[in-house]
Design a protein around this motif. Structure first.
Motif, PDB file in Angstrom:
ATOM      1  N   ALA A  40       0.852  -1.188   0.000  1.00  0.00           N
ATOM      2  CA  ALA A  40       0.000   0.000   0.000  1.00  0.00           C
ATOM      3  C   ALA A  40       0.894   1.246   0.000  1.00  0.00           C
ATOM      4  CB  ALA A  40      -0.912  -0.009   1.212  1.00  0.00           C
ATOM      5  N   PRO A  41       0.382   2.368  -0.471  1.00  0.00           N
ATOM      6  CA  PRO A  41       1.190   3.600  -0.502  1.00  0.00           C
ATOM      7  C   PRO A  41       1.741   3.938   0.875  1.00  0.00           C
ATOM      8  CG  PRO A  41      -0.824   3.894  -1.758  1.00  0.00           C
ATOM      9  CD  PRO A  41      -0.942   2.569  -1.073  1.00  0.00           C
ATOM     10  N   GLY A  42       3.036   4.197   0.927  1.00  0.00           N
ATOM     11  CA  GLY A  42       3.677   4.563   2.176  1.00  0.00           C
ATOM     12  C   GLY A  42       4.032   3.402   3.081  1.00  0.00           C
ATOM     13  N   ASN A  43       3.663   2.188   2.645  1.00  0.00           N
ATOM     14  CA  ASN A  43       3.939   0.991   3.461  1.00  0.00           C
ATOM     15  C   ASN A  43       4.969   0.106   2.789  1.00  0.00           C
ATOM     16  OD1 ASN A  43       1.973   1.965   5.126  1.00  0.00           O
ATOM     17  ND2 ASN A  43       0.513   0.310   4.759  1.00  0.00           N
ATOM     18  N   GLU A  44       5.560  -0.770   3.583  1.00  0.00           N
ATOM     19  CA  GLU A  44       6.467  -1.753   3.018  1.00  0.00           C
ATOM     20  C   GLU A  44       5.662  -2.902   2.406  1.00  0.00           C
ATOM     21  OE1 GLU A  44      10.323  -1.116   5.986  1.00  0.00           O
ATOM     22  OE2 GLU A  44       9.309  -3.063   5.870  1.00  0.00           O
ATOM     23  N   ARG A  45       6.301  -3.613   1.508  1.00  0.00           N
ATOM     24  CA  ARG A  45       5.658  -4.784   0.923  1.00  0.00           C
ATOM     25  C   ARG A  45       5.468  -5.831   2.018  1.00  0.00           C
ATOM     26  NH1 ARG A  45       7.837  -6.963  -4.781  1.00  0.00           N
ATOM     27  NH2 ARG A  45       7.605  -4.720  -5.104  1.00  0.00           N
ATOM     28  N   GLU A  46       4.272  -6.436   2.044  1.00  0.00           N
ATOM     29  CA  GLU A  46       3.981  -7.425   3.080  1.00  0.00           C
ATOM     30  C   GLU A  46       3.477  -8.727   2.477  1.00  0.00           C
ATOM     31  OE1 GLU A  46       0.909  -6.093   5.729  1.00  0.00           O
ATOM     32  OE2 GLU A  46      -0.621  -6.038   4.177  1.00  0.00           O
ATOM     33  N   PHE A  47       3.763  -9.797   3.181  1.00  0.00           N
ATOM     34  CA  PHE A  47       3.349 -11.138   2.772  1.00  0.00           C
ATOM     35  C   PHE A  47       1.838 -11.282   2.929  1.00  0.00           C
ATOM     36  CE2 PHE A  47       3.439 -15.625   2.231  1.00  0.00           C
ATOM     37  CZ  PHE A  47       2.608 -16.170   3.192  1.00  0.00           C
ATOM     38  N   VAL A  48       1.214 -11.948   1.959  1.00  0.00           N
ATOM     39  CA  VAL A  48      -0.227 -12.213   2.015  1.00  0.00           C
ATOM     40  C   VAL A  48      -0.492 -13.712   2.132  1.00  0.00           C
ATOM     41  CG1 VAL A  48      -2.429 -12.032   0.797  1.00  0.00           C
ATOM     42  CG2 VAL A  48      -0.789 -10.128   0.709  1.00  0.00           C
ATOM     43  N   ALA A  49       0.027 -14.488   1.186  1.00  0.00           N
ATOM     44  CA  ALA A  49      -0.241 -15.923   1.168  1.00  0.00           C
ATOM     45  C   ALA A  49       0.798 -16.613   0.306  1.00  0.00           C
ATOM     46  CB  ALA A  49      -1.644 -16.208   0.628  1.00  0.00           C
ATOM     47  N   ALA A  50       0.982 -17.919   0.547  1.00  0.00           N
ATOM     48  CA  ALA A  50       1.906 -18.708  -0.250  1.00  0.00           C
ATOM     49  C   ALA A  50       1.394 -20.125  -0.363  1.00  0.00           C
ATOM     50  CB  ALA A  50       3.302 -18.707   0.378  1.00  0.00           C
ATOM     51  N   ILE A  51       1.791 -20.795  -1.439  1.00  0.00           N
ATOM     52  CA  ILE A  51       1.418 -22.187  -1.655  1.00  0.00           C
ATOM     53  C   ILE A  51       2.634 -22.947  -2.159  1.00  0.00           C
ATOM     54  CG2 ILE A  51       0.595 -21.756  -4.026  1.00  0.00           C
ATOM     55  CD1 ILE A  51      -1.644 -23.861  -3.384  1.00  0.00           C
ATOM     56  N   ARG A  52       2.826 -24.138  -1.632  1.00  0.00           N
ATOM     57  CA  ARG A  52       3.927 -24.981  -2.073  1.00  0.00           C
ATOM     58  C   ARG A  52       3.491 -25.706  -3.330  1.00  0.00           C
ATOM     59  NH1 ARG A  52       6.857 -29.508   1.819  1.00  0.00           N
ATOM     60  NH2 ARG A  52       8.798 -29.664   0.623  1.00  0.00           N
ATOM     61  N   TRP A  53       4.314 -25.613  -4.380  1.00  0.00           N
ATOM     62  CA  TRP A  53       3.888 -26.178  -5.653  1.00  0.00           C
ATOM     63  C   TRP A  53       3.685 -27.684  -5.559  1.00  0.00           C
ATOM     64  CZ3 TRP A  53       1.973 -23.096  -9.048  1.00  0.00           C
ATOM     65  CH2 TRP A  53       1.627 -23.615 -10.303  1.00  0.00           C
ATOM     66  N   SER A  54       4.556 -28.365  -4.854  1.00  0.00           N
ATOM     67  CA  SER A  54       4.431 -29.802  -4.671  1.00  0.00           C
ATOM     68  C   SER A  54       3.723 -30.074  -3.357  1.00  0.00           C
ATOM     69  CB  SER A  54       5.822 -30.437  -4.659  1.00  0.00           C
ATOM     70  OG  SER A  54       5.759 -31.808  -4.341  1.00  0.00           O
ATOM     71  N   GLY A  55       2.529 -30.628  -3.415  1.00  0.00           N
ATOM     72  CA  GLY A  55       1.796 -30.941  -2.200  1.00  0.00           C
ATOM     73  C   GLY A  55       0.710 -29.946  -1.852  1.00  0.00           C
ATOM     74  N   GLY A  56       0.887 -28.681  -2.208  1.00  0.00           N
ATOM     75  CA  GLY A  56      -0.163 -27.694  -2.020  1.00  0.00           C
ATOM     76  C   GLY A  56      -0.312 -27.125  -0.623  1.00  0.00           C
ATOM     77  N   SER A  57       0.694 -27.292   0.245  1.00  0.00           N
ATOM     78  CA  SER A  57       0.605 -26.659   1.569  1.00  0.00           C
ATOM     79  C   SER A  57       0.478 -25.146   1.401  1.00  0.00           C
ATOM     80  CB  SER A  57       1.856 -26.973   2.387  1.00  0.00           C
ATOM     81  OG  SER A  57       1.975 -28.355   2.582  1.00  0.00           O
ATOM     82  N   THR A  58      -0.243 -24.515   2.334  1.00  0.00           N
ATOM     83  CA  THR A  58      -0.482 -23.086   2.228  1.00  0.00           C
ATOM     84  C   THR A  58      -0.115 -22.347   3.517  1.00  0.00           C
ATOM     85  OG1 THR A  58      -2.785 -23.386   2.908  1.00  0.00           O
ATOM     86  CG2 THR A  58      -2.340 -23.344   0.538  1.00  0.00           C
ATOM     87  N   LEU A  59       0.169 -21.078   3.361  1.00  0.00           N
ATOM     88  CA  LEU A  59       0.438 -20.172   4.471  1.00  0.00           C
ATOM     89  C   LEU A  59      -0.324 -18.884   4.219  1.00  0.00           C
ATOM     90  CD1 LEU A  59       4.335 -20.566   4.673  1.00  0.00           C
ATOM     91  CD2 LEU A  59       2.687 -21.484   6.314  1.00  0.00           C
ATOM     92  N   TYR A  60      -0.785 -18.244   5.290  1.00  0.00           N
ATOM     93  CA  TYR A  60      -1.522 -16.988   5.161  1.00  0.00           C
ATOM     94  C   TYR A  60      -1.083 -15.993   6.228  1.00  0.00           C
ATOM     95  CZ  TYR A  60      -4.827 -19.518   2.200  1.00  0.00           C
ATOM     96  OH  TYR A  60      -5.394 -20.252   1.192  1.00  0.00           O
ATOM     97  N   ALA A  61      -1.129 -14.735   5.871  1.00  0.00           N
ATOM     98  CA  ALA A  61      -0.977 -13.690   6.870  1.00  0.00           C
ATOM     99  C   ALA A  61      -2.226 -13.672   7.742  1.00  0.00           C
ATOM    100  CB  ALA A  61      -0.793 -12.337   6.191  1.00  0.00           C
ATOM    101  N   ASP A  62      -2.050 -13.324   9.015  1.00  0.00           N
ATOM    102  CA  ASP A  62      -3.201 -13.301   9.930  1.00  0.00           C
ATOM    103  C   ASP A  62      -4.292 -12.365   9.439  1.00  0.00           C
ATOM    104  OD1 ASP A  62      -1.240 -13.631  13.010  1.00  0.00           O
ATOM    105  OD2 ASP A  62      -1.993 -15.121  11.592  1.00  0.00           O
TER     106      ASP A  62
END
Length: 120
Positions: A40-62
């Motif tokens: 967002a303007p004035g903010n640092e880049r932040e993590f939102v979500a990720a997925i592992r290509w093999s297996g499909g495990s996921t991670l999310y920001a709170d």
């Protein structure tokens, strides 16, 4: 080399939904992970979500748990971010990334970004 192209951003009212897509081309190894970040303007880049290509495990920001869902299409080498119950604070440029390692990938490749604007 991996190329990433995002699409699907736009303007939506609070409470609405959008789906972002990230099409990958080039050599994407099975050990890779794909992720979404936002800035967002004035903010640092932040993590939102990720997925592992093999297996499909996921991670999310709170901040997006329960509202956003990351998924992948192996055949088309595309990653999606389904965003529901959007809030004005979700307004940002959203970037797709590809990296190696899990659960803390090193993000090696980035897309150009797509704007998401949520009006109140």
């Amino acid at each position: 080399q991996v190329q990433l192209v995002e699409s699907g951003g736009g303007l939506v009212q609070a409470g609405g939904s959008l789906r972002l897509s990230c099409a990958a081309s080039g050599r994407l190894f099975s050990r890779y992970a794909m992720g979404w970040f936002r800035q967002a303007p004035g903010n640092e880049r932040e993590f939102v979500a990720a997925i592992r290509w093999s297996g499909g495990s996921t991670l999310y920001a709170d901040s997006v748990k329960g509202r956003f869902t990351i998924s992948r299409d192996n055949a088309n080498i595309t990653v999606y971010l389904q965003m529901n119950s959007l809030k004005p604070e979700d307004t940002a440029v959203y970037y797709c990334a590809a990296g190696s390692g899990w659960p803390t990938p090193e993000w090696d490749y980035w897309g150009q970004g797509t704007q998401v604007t949520v009006s109140s």
